[in-house]
Design a protein around this motif. Structure first.
Motif, PDB file in Angstrom:
ATOM      1  N   ALA A  61     -80.244  13.411 -11.836  1.00 23.55           N
ATOM      2  CA  ALA A  61     -80.373  14.827 -12.187  1.00 23.55           C
ATOM      3  C   ALA A  61     -81.810  15.135 -12.568  1.00 23.55           C
ATOM      4  CB  ALA A  61     -79.430  15.177 -13.337  1.00 23.55           C
ATOM      5  N   ILE A  62     -82.284  16.300 -12.141  1.00 21.22           N
ATOM      6  CA  ILE A  62     -83.641  16.752 -12.472  1.00 21.22           C
ATOM      7  C   ILE A  62     -83.514  18.131 -13.106  1.00 21.22           C
ATOM      8  CG2 ILE A  62     -85.898  17.372 -11.549  1.00 21.22           C
ATOM      9  CD1 ILE A  62     -85.455  15.225  -9.397  1.00 21.22           C
ATOM     10  N   VAL A  63     -84.027  18.238 -14.326  1.00 24.74           N
ATOM     11  CA  VAL A  63     -83.793  19.413 -15.159  1.00 24.74           C
ATOM     12  C   VAL A  63     -85.114  20.121 -15.451  1.00 24.74           C
ATOM     13  CG1 VAL A  63     -83.141  20.127 -17.495  1.00 24.74           C
ATOM     14  CG2 VAL A  63     -81.700  18.529 -16.241  1.00 24.74           C
ATOM     15  N   THR A  64     -85.137  21.422 -15.212  1.00 27.75           N
ATOM     16  CA  THR A  64     -86.277  22.262 -15.579  1.00 27.75           C
ATOM     17  C   THR A  64     -85.858  23.128 -16.764  1.00 27.75           C
ATOM     18  OG1 THR A  64     -86.892  22.342 -13.244  1.00 27.75           O
ATOM     19  CG2 THR A  64     -87.957  23.909 -14.711  1.00 27.75           C
ATOM     20  N   PRO A  65     -86.412  22.906 -17.970  1.00 28.25           N
ATOM     21  CA  PRO A  65     -85.886  23.562 -19.172  1.00 28.25           C
ATOM     22  C   PRO A  65     -86.240  25.030 -19.324  1.00 28.25           C
ATOM     23  CG  PRO A  65     -87.764  22.203 -19.739  1.00 28.25           C
ATOM     24  CD  PRO A  65     -87.472  21.940 -18.292  1.00 28.25           C
ATOM     25  N   ASN A  66     -87.328  25.481 -18.680  1.00 27.73           N
ATOM     26  CA  ASN A  66     -87.716  26.886 -18.793  1.00 27.73           C
ATOM     27  C   ASN A  66     -88.516  27.306 -17.561  1.00 27.73           C
ATOM     28  OD1 ASN A  66     -90.589  26.337 -19.238  1.00 27.73           O
ATOM     29  ND2 ASN A  66     -90.003  25.688 -21.291  1.00 27.73           N
ATOM     30  N   LEU A  67     -88.962  28.544 -17.547  1.00 25.04           N
ATOM     31  CA  LEU A  67     -89.641  29.095 -16.366  1.00 25.04           C
ATOM     32  C   LEU A  67     -91.026  28.507 -16.124  1.00 25.04           C
ATOM     33  CD1 LEU A  67     -88.728  32.896 -16.662  1.00 25.04           C
ATOM     34  CD2 LEU A  67     -87.765  31.207 -15.095  1.00 25.04           C
ATOM     35  N   ASN A  68     -91.577  27.779 -17.104  1.00 25.41           N
ATOM     36  CA  ASN A  68     -92.931  27.252 -16.975  1.00 25.41           C
ATOM     37  C   ASN A  68     -92.997  25.873 -16.335  1.00 25.41           C
ATOM     38  OD1 ASN A  68     -93.941  29.550 -18.245  1.00 25.41           O
ATOM     39  ND2 ASN A  68     -93.821  28.633 -20.283  1.00 25.41           N
ATOM     40  N   HIS A  70     -91.970  24.182 -13.604  1.00 23.56           N
ATOM     41  CA  HIS A  70     -91.473  24.097 -12.236  1.00 23.56           C
ATOM     42  C   HIS A  70     -92.546  23.676 -11.233  1.00 23.56           C
ATOM     43  CE1 HIS A  70     -93.624  27.731 -10.894  1.00 23.56           C
ATOM     44  NE2 HIS A  70     -93.505  28.091 -12.168  1.00 23.56           N
ATOM     45  N   LEU A  71     -93.776  23.460 -11.692  1.00 30.60           N
ATOM     46  CA  LEU A  71     -94.908  23.325 -10.780  1.00 30.60           C
ATOM     47  C   LEU A  71     -94.792  22.144  -9.823  1.00 30.60           C
ATOM     48  CD1 LEU A  71     -97.859  24.184 -13.196  1.00 30.60           C
ATOM     49  CD2 LEU A  71     -96.692  25.689 -11.577  1.00 30.60           C
ATOM     50  N   PHE A  72     -94.123  21.076 -10.235  1.00 33.41           N
ATOM     51  CA  PHE A  72     -94.086  19.866  -9.417  1.00 33.41           C
ATOM     52  C   PHE A  72     -92.714  19.618  -8.796  1.00 33.41           C
ATOM     53  CE2 PHE A  72     -97.105  19.274 -12.975  1.00 33.41           C
ATOM     54  CZ  PHE A  72     -98.278  19.288 -12.236  1.00 33.41           C
ATOM     55  N   LEU A  73     -91.852  20.627  -8.817  1.00 25.51           N
ATOM     56  CA  LEU A  73     -90.486  20.437  -8.330  1.00 25.51           C
ATOM     57  C   LEU A  73     -90.432  20.118  -6.841  1.00 25.51           C
ATOM     58  CD1 LEU A  73     -88.375  23.149 -10.179  1.00 25.51           C
ATOM     59  CD2 LEU A  73     -88.252  20.668 -10.437  1.00 25.51           C
ATOM     60  N   SER A  74     -91.323  20.705  -6.052  1.00 25.01           N
ATOM     61  CA  SER A  74     -91.262  20.507  -4.590  1.00 25.01           C
ATOM     62  C   SER A  74     -91.362  19.034  -4.221  1.00 25.01           C
ATOM     63  CB  SER A  74     -92.371  21.304  -3.902  1.00 25.01           C
ATOM     64  OG  SER A  74     -92.200  22.686  -4.104  1.00 25.01           O
ATOM     65  N   ALA A  83     -80.638  13.847  -5.522  1.00 20.49           N
ATOM     66  CA  ALA A  83     -80.444  14.209  -6.933  1.00 20.49           C
ATOM     67  C   ALA A  83     -79.931  15.647  -7.045  1.00 20.49           C
ATOM     68  CB  ALA A  83     -81.747  14.050  -7.705  1.00 20.49           C
ATOM     69  N   THR A  84     -79.342  15.958  -8.193  1.00 23.54           N
ATOM     70  CA  THR A  84     -78.889  17.314  -8.484  1.00 23.54           C
ATOM     71  C   THR A  84     -79.990  18.033  -9.250  1.00 23.54           C
ATOM     72  OG1 THR A  84     -76.607  16.516  -8.632  1.00 23.54           O
ATOM     73  CG2 THR A  84     -77.073  18.699  -9.531  1.00 23.54           C
ATOM     74  N   PHE A  85     -80.425  19.169  -8.747  1.00 20.15           N
ATOM     75  CA  PHE A  85     -81.507  19.932  -9.359  1.00 20.15           C
ATOM     76  C   PHE A  85     -80.919  21.107 -10.144  1.00 20.15           C
ATOM     77  CE2 PHE A  85     -83.800  17.393  -6.459  1.00 20.15           C
ATOM     78  CZ  PHE A  85     -85.140  17.374  -6.858  1.00 20.15           C
ATOM     79  N   TYR A  86     -81.311  21.192 -11.424  1.00 21.54           N
ATOM     80  CA  TYR A  86     -80.808  22.240 -12.308  1.00 21.54           C
ATOM     81  C   TYR A  86     -81.944  23.197 -12.666  1.00 21.54           C
ATOM     82  CZ  TYR A  86     -76.635  19.370 -12.915  1.00 21.54           C
ATOM     83  OH  TYR A  86     -75.490  18.653 -12.693  1.00 21.54           O
ATOM     84  N   LEU A  98     -87.055  26.978  -3.194  1.00 27.22           N
ATOM     85  CA  LEU A  98     -86.259  25.784  -3.467  1.00 27.22           C
ATOM     86  C   LEU A  98     -84.777  26.138  -3.549  1.00 27.22           C
ATOM     87  CD1 LEU A  98     -88.400  24.028  -6.240  1.00 27.22           C
ATOM     88  CD2 LEU A  98     -88.280  23.444  -3.809  1.00 27.22           C
ATOM     89  N   VAL A  99     -83.948  25.174  -3.192  1.00 25.99           N
ATOM     90  CA  VAL A  99     -82.506  25.347  -3.313  1.00 25.99           C
ATOM     91  C   VAL A  99     -82.030  24.524  -4.510  1.00 25.99           C
ATOM     92  CG1 VAL A  99     -80.266  25.031  -2.218  1.00 25.99           C
ATOM     93  CG2 VAL A  99     -82.242  25.708  -0.844  1.00 25.99           C
ATOM     94  N   PHE A 100     -81.618  25.208  -5.564  1.00 25.43           N
ATOM     95  CA  PHE A 100     -81.099  24.516  -6.743  1.00 25.43           C
ATOM     96  C   PHE A 100     -79.605  24.298  -6.596  1.00 25.43           C
ATOM     97  CE2 PHE A 100     -84.977  26.546  -8.267  1.00 25.43           C
ATOM     98  CZ  PHE A 100     -85.566  25.520  -8.992  1.00 25.43           C
ATOM     99  N   ASP A 101     -79.130  23.186  -7.165  1.00 22.23           N
ATOM    100  CA  ASP A 101     -77.703  22.864  -7.080  1.00 22.23           C
ATOM    101  C   ASP A 101     -76.885  23.572  -8.144  1.00 22.23           C
ATOM    102  OD1 ASP A 101     -77.734  20.681  -4.944  1.00 22.23           O
ATOM    103  OD2 ASP A 101     -79.240  19.947  -6.366  1.00 22.23           O
ATOM    104  N   ASP A 102     -77.530  23.884  -9.269  1.00 20.19           N
ATOM    105  CA  ASP A 102     -76.794  24.542 -10.355  1.00 20.19           C
ATOM    106  C   ASP A 102     -77.800  25.151 -11.326  1.00 20.19           C
ATOM    107  OD1 ASP A 102     -74.702  25.433 -11.879  1.00 20.19           O
ATOM    108  OD2 ASP A 102     -73.838  23.452 -12.264  1.00 20.19           O
ATOM    109  N   ALA A 103     -77.309  26.057 -12.159  1.00 26.49           N
ATOM    110  CA  ALA A 103     -78.148  26.678 -13.183  1.00 26.49           C
ATOM    111  C   ALA A 103     -77.743  26.150 -14.556  1.00 26.49           C
ATOM    112  CB  ALA A 103     -77.998  28.197 -13.139  1.00 26.49           C
ATOM    113  N   LEU A 104     -78.716  25.952 -15.413  1.00 23.52           N
ATOM    114  CA  LEU A 104     -78.452  25.476 -16.770  1.00 23.52           C
ATOM    115  C   LEU A 104     -77.981  26.619 -17.655  1.00 23.52           C
ATOM    116  CD1 LEU A 104     -81.615  23.257 -17.279  1.00 23.52           C
ATOM    117  CD2 LEU A 104     -79.275  22.420 -17.001  1.00 23.52           C
ATOM    118  N   GLY A 105     -77.153  26.279 -18.635  1.00 27.12           N
ATOM    119  CA  GLY A 105     -76.678  27.243 -19.615  1.00 27.12           C
ATOM    120  C   GLY A 105     -76.361  26.541 -20.909  1.00 27.12           C
TER     121      GLY A 105
END
Length: 230
Positions: A61-68, A70-74, A83-86, A98-105
């Protein structure tokens, strides 16, 4: 890769500039119960990082915690397509490439349900961050919710940290703090976090907090927690 908790959590720092000022950036790696890895706030991917991660386990799993963050996600998406991208709240609209697999909440996905606590830091009209806690290592894992740049010797970094209130002590940077206008919703998030079992804190920028983390966290948010009585 620095081992924070034996066989459980590691972190790695990289040089990084914000508005041309060196502030650094930190990635956290968590080994889940199935021995697969959760990557929090991925930094620039290198061959060395890939080799080190392969020794620790499989990236699940790869998690991006906020809008800032994301720079290296590609590059991670290309290297770890299995992996599952959140996405953090709102990131799917920002990174339409990018195509994310799910959104965090506020509710944990099945991959780490029962292993990690998580919630959304609410109250801002501009940005929301998903906050995590690992009860095994008693670690609170943040993105930009707190910063502490006291370990920097660069004049521009010191000046930026002082202006934003996060040089002499850990604090939410003022440029973030000003966006949290709904203090009631913010307090609700903070009160939930303070029920979690943590004594240490990792975040994306600056010094780590190896002890007394819950007290430090509550002191950093006295301006919000005490708002009900002001």
């Amino acid at each position: 890769m620095i081992e924070w908790c034996k066989d459980r959590i590691w972190y790695m720092d990289m040089p990084w500039k914000r508005f041309g000022v060196p502030v650094g950036c930190r990635m956290t790696v968590i080994r889940l119960e199935n021995n697969n890895l959760l990557i929090h706030s991925p930094i620039q991917l290198t061959t060395k990082i890939q080799i080190e991660l392969s020794k620790l386990g499989r990236v699940q799993a790869i998690v991006t915690p906020n809008l800032n963050h994301h720079l290296f996600l590609s590059e991670w998406w290309l290297a770890y397509a299995q992996a599952t991208f959140y996405a953090a709240p709102g990131l799917e609209l920002k990174r339409t490439d990018l195509v994310f697999d799910d959104a965090l909440g506020s509710h944990s996905p099945e991959q780490w349900r029962g292993q990690l606590f998580q919630t959304v830091m609410r109250g801002s009209d501009k940005v929301e961050e998903v906050v995590f806690c690992d009860p095994v290592s008693q670690t609170l894992i943040l993105g930009d919710t707190l910063s502490w740049l006291h370990n920097s010797h660069h004049p521009a970094t010191i000046a930026l940290a002082i202006v934003n209130g996060c040089y002499f002590k850990p604090a939410m940077p003022l440029y973030w703090r000003h966006s949290f206008q709904d203090k009631t919703r913010l307090r609700q998030s903070l009160q939930e976090i303070l029920t979690w079992p943590f004594e240490r804190i990792l975040f994306a920028h600056g010094q780590v907090i190896p002890a007394n983390g819950k007290h430090i966290f509550s002191q950093a948010f006295r301006w919000a927690l005490g708002a009900a009585n002001t």
